[in-house]
Design a protein around this motif. Sequence first.
Motif, PDB file in Angstrom:
ATOM      1  N   LEU A 106       0.862  -1.187   0.000  1.00 50.06           N
ATOM      2  CA  LEU A 106       0.000   0.000   0.000  1.00 50.06           C
ATOM      3  C   LEU A 106       0.895   1.233   0.000  1.00 50.06           C
ATOM      4  O   LEU A 106       1.193   1.794   1.057  1.00 50.06           O
ATOM      5  CB  LEU A 106      -0.904   0.006   1.239  1.00 50.06           C
ATOM      6  N   PRO A 107       1.350   1.672  -1.171  1.00 48.98           N
ATOM      7  CA  PRO A 107       2.339   2.765  -1.222  1.00 48.98           C
ATOM      8  C   PRO A 107       1.850   4.068  -0.587  1.00 48.98           C
ATOM      9  O   PRO A 107       2.660   4.881  -0.155  1.00 48.98           O
ATOM     10  CB  PRO A 107       2.588   2.940  -2.731  1.00 48.98           C
ATOM     11  N   GLN A 108       0.523   4.273  -0.524  1.00 51.84           N
ATOM     12  CA  GLN A 108       0.023   5.515   0.057  1.00 51.84           C
ATOM     13  C   GLN A 108       0.076   5.505   1.580  1.00 51.84           C
ATOM     14  O   GLN A 108      -0.186   6.530   2.218  1.00 51.84           O
ATOM     15  CB  GLN A 108      -1.416   5.790  -0.415  1.00 51.84           C
ATOM     16  N   VAL A 109       0.406   4.369   2.166  1.00 57.46           N
ATOM     17  CA  VAL A 109       0.485   4.253   3.621  1.00 57.46           C
ATOM     18  C   VAL A 109       1.949   4.237   4.037  1.00 57.46           C
ATOM     19  O   VAL A 109       2.759   3.474   3.493  1.00 57.46           O
ATOM     20  CB  VAL A 109      -0.213   2.952   4.100  1.00 57.46           C
ATOM     21  N   ASP A 128      -6.741   8.154  12.692  1.00 53.58           N
ATOM     22  CA  ASP A 128      -6.641   9.578  12.356  1.00 53.58           C
ATOM     23  C   ASP A 128      -5.778   9.805  11.125  1.00 53.58           C
ATOM     24  O   ASP A 128      -5.620  10.958  10.695  1.00 53.58           O
ATOM     25  CB  ASP A 128      -6.070  10.364  13.540  1.00 53.58           C
ATOM     26  N   ARG A 129      -5.246   8.736  10.534  1.00 49.29           N
ATOM     27  CA  ARG A 129      -4.343   8.916   9.399  1.00 49.29           C
ATOM     28  C   ARG A 129      -4.686   8.126   8.165  1.00 49.29           C
ATOM     29  O   ARG A 129      -4.389   8.554   7.051  1.00 49.29           O
ATOM     30  CB  ARG A 129      -2.921   8.530   9.820  1.00 49.29           C
ATOM     31  N   CYS A 130      -5.222   6.931   8.317  1.00 44.89           N
ATOM     32  CA  CYS A 130      -5.488   6.155   7.109  1.00 44.89           C
ATOM     33  C   CYS A 130      -6.705   5.260   7.308  1.00 44.89           C
ATOM     34  O   CYS A 130      -6.905   4.699   8.384  1.00 44.89           O
ATOM     35  CB  CYS A 130      -4.264   5.308   6.709  1.00 44.89           C
ATOM     36  N   ARG A 146     -16.976   3.928  15.743  1.00 47.27           N
ATOM     37  CA  ARG A 146     -16.923   5.302  16.240  1.00 47.27           C
ATOM     38  C   ARG A 146     -15.497   5.830  16.377  1.00 47.27           C
ATOM     39  O   ARG A 146     -15.199   6.646  17.241  1.00 47.27           O
ATOM     40  CB  ARG A 146     -17.660   5.433  17.577  1.00 47.27           C
ATOM     41  N   THR A 147     -14.597   5.338  15.506  1.00 45.03           N
ATOM     42  CA  THR A 147     -13.260   5.924  15.413  1.00 45.03           C
ATOM     43  C   THR A 147     -12.969   6.438  14.014  1.00 45.03           C
ATOM     44  O   THR A 147     -11.978   7.136  13.816  1.00 45.03           O
ATOM     45  CB  THR A 147     -12.169   4.889  15.775  1.00 45.03           C
ATOM     46  N   LEU A 148     -13.822   6.103  13.042  1.00 48.75           N
ATOM     47  CA  LEU A 148     -13.577   6.456  11.647  1.00 48.75           C
ATOM     48  C   LEU A 148     -14.712   7.321  11.111  1.00 48.75           C
ATOM     49  O   LEU A 148     -15.833   7.264  11.620  1.00 48.75           O
ATOM     50  CB  LEU A 148     -13.467   5.196  10.791  1.00 48.75           C
ATOM     51  N   PRO A 149     -14.442   8.112  10.070  1.00 52.08           N
ATOM     52  CA  PRO A 149     -15.539   8.858   9.438  1.00 52.08           C
ATOM     53  C   PRO A 149     -16.586   7.914   8.873  1.00 52.08           C
ATOM     54  O   PRO A 149     -16.336   6.718   8.661  1.00 52.08           O
ATOM     55  CB  PRO A 149     -14.823   9.639   8.307  1.00 52.08           C
ATOM     56  N   ARG A 150     -17.750   8.457   8.611  1.00 49.38           N
ATOM     57  CA  ARG A 150     -18.854   7.655   8.085  1.00 49.38           C
ATOM     58  C   ARG A 150     -18.457   6.994   6.762  1.00 49.38           C
ATOM     59  O   ARG A 150     -17.817   7.596   5.906  1.00 49.38           O
ATOM     60  CB  ARG A 150     -20.080   8.545   7.881  1.00 49.38           C
ATOM     61  N   ASP A 151     -18.870   5.730   6.609  1.00 53.15           N
ATOM     62  CA  ASP A 151     -18.632   4.952   5.387  1.00 53.15           C
ATOM     63  C   ASP A 151     -17.145   4.761   5.086  1.00 53.15           C
ATOM     64  O   ASP A 151     -16.744   4.611   3.934  1.00 53.15           O
ATOM     65  CB  ASP A 151     -19.327   5.597   4.180  1.00 53.15           C
ATOM     66  N   ARG A 152     -16.328   4.764   6.124  1.00 53.09           N
ATOM     67  CA  ARG A 152     -14.908   4.439   5.957  1.00 53.09           C
ATOM     68  C   ARG A 152     -14.584   3.190   6.782  1.00 53.09           C
ATOM     69  O   ARG A 152     -15.246   2.906   7.779  1.00 53.09           O
ATOM     70  CB  ARG A 152     -14.018   5.601   6.405  1.00 53.09           C
ATOM     71  N   TYR A 153     -13.560   2.458   6.334  1.00 58.20           N
ATOM     72  CA  TYR A 153     -13.224   1.189   6.955  1.00 58.20           C
ATOM     73  C   TYR A 153     -11.745   1.166   7.326  1.00 58.20           C
ATOM     74  O   TYR A 153     -10.915   1.818   6.692  1.00 58.20           O
ATOM     75  CB  TYR A 153     -13.542   0.035   6.002  1.00 58.20           C
ATOM     76  N   PRO A 154     -11.400   0.384   8.355  1.00 51.87           N
ATOM     77  CA  PRO A 154     -10.017   0.412   8.842  1.00 51.87           C
ATOM     78  C   PRO A 154      -9.071  -0.392   7.969  1.00 51.87           C
ATOM     79  O   PRO A 154      -9.472  -1.238   7.167  1.00 51.87           O
ATOM     80  CB  PRO A 154     -10.133  -0.217  10.236  1.00 51.87           C
ATOM     81  N   ILE A 155      -7.790  -0.118   8.144  1.00 52.89           N
ATOM     82  CA  ILE A 155      -6.725  -1.001   7.672  1.00 52.89           C
ATOM     83  C   ILE A 155      -6.311  -1.833   8.878  1.00 52.89           C
ATOM     84  O   ILE A 155      -5.874  -1.292   9.895  1.00 52.89           O
ATOM     85  CB  ILE A 155      -5.536  -0.193   7.126  1.00 52.89           C
TER      86      ILE A 155
END
Length: 558
Positions: A213-216, A251-253, A285-294
């Motif tokens: 994941l080059p963007q990370v 808070d970053r990816c 409740r740690t991520l913006p709406r409709d976003r998923y963790p890595i």
Amino acid sequence: MTSIQTLPKEVVHLITAGEVIDSFASVVRELVENALDAGATRIVIALWPQQWRIRVTDNGCGMDLDDLQQAATSHSTSKIYSSDDLWKINSLGFRGEALHSLTTLADLEIFSRSSNGNVGWRVVYGEGGKAIQVEATAIAPGTVVTVSNLFANCVARRHGLPSTTQQMKAVQATIYNIALCHPQVTWQVWQDDRQWFTISPAATVGQLIPQLLPQVRQGDLQELTLEIPSPEQSTVNSQQSTVTLVVGLPDRCHRHRPDWVRVAMNGRMVKSPELEQAILGAFHRTLPRDRYPICFLHLVISPDQINWNRNPAKTEIYLNELTYWQEQITQAINQALRLSSANIKESVHTTRVSQLIKAAEEKGNYNLNPSPQHPVPSPHFLKAIAQVSNTYIVAEHPGGMWLVEQHIAHERVLYEQLCDSWQLTPVETPIILYQLSPAQVSQLQRIGFDIEPFGEQLWAVRNLPAMLQNREDCADAILELSWGGDLQTAQVAVACRSAIRNGTPMSLPEMQQLLNNWQRTRNPRTCPHGRPIYLSLDESALSRFFRRHWVIGKSHGI
């Protein structure tokens, strides 16, 4: 490595039957797993999709002539010998069917030399996996497997496969998944005699992920390895279990899809909806709406806890004590997301910080001369030193400085307090609301409000969350809660409304108390809406910005 033998019929009948060779990706997976079982640390994969040919080269322990002649016959394996061994699987392969299947679907040729052998051998296999050509050959220790004319005798199978581009994407995804489970391996992948991609070995999977994941960046990830006890119900001989966890700091990816919520078990990526849901729940409740963790999770547990015999491709498993492992995963993720002096070294682009401070410079209130009533140093690592624009708390820590946004830091504190104790207390004077719909009344009752009719188009609310009781906008807050959502949505709304507003002056003791409370939260990196709470600038970044690495004489042109 033990010798290859044919499995007894009673063991064969216990093994899940089914097609495992159905695509380019499945061929690569089966051959690569054999290479890893042989102890390979370097694997080269070459693909010629138009010619339907695949070659996998490894530096593993190799095979002697006896094993080569037996390798492609039906149900021949060196991984297990009896039915009891099905509960002691420590290898990636064990069915003994992959090479045999390839002899019925393609032309199969293997070069191999064992690590203690003086000569290598080339074997060509025919129908039924019999060795039809055998000759000595010069080869380094290891194995080269070439599969040619794949599905040549199954034209319908070829026509039913996706496009070449899609198949190559599947191959890449397969290699990525295996590399995550074995970060110490070097990978070279070629397509049509041109190098396609490489993966360099890494000490840990957290150091490997930025290659995939080059963007990370590595600083965006938190990695930990924990030893956890085996469940009480496991056998006496169960070994100590470990969980390796790499999480993208919220808070970053994060991702638009849950495509990087991945679970591995004892060296193999698996599909486990129950464990994946535990991961998603821990990030709630740690991520913006409709976003998923890595998140990459690798459990290494006693083999007697896993039944690999659920699916021929071994991607689905039966896991004993599932609830126990879900709890352990949740605890591990909570630990990874907390703030500690061990994980505060971070890099943030200096431009972001300088622009923020410049924008606030003219109206900032920098209290750099604290009064004698400065609070006693906190047991935590953040020390409040100033407030910028009555919005940001400037905090010092041993490795640099942070800017903490006071409203959302307080919101995170209040939200977790409400989650731990959602209590509505009676009020002496009811709150009167006007013109509520039946749906609004039902919603308020569902989240615990005591509400009843109080006249024509009027409703009386007789209990409230304690945080709202002394607020002038109490009625507005209740109306906001009446518009829908589950209990957690209501808790977020109450926390947001009750948190200290940006633009509110704070004393140093008040700032320090907020920092202390915030550092103790379970998910301190983001607010319940997924917004980052703090911005860090570590000492090395400050040093680079002010060019403190320069030699003094040279900086003056001397």
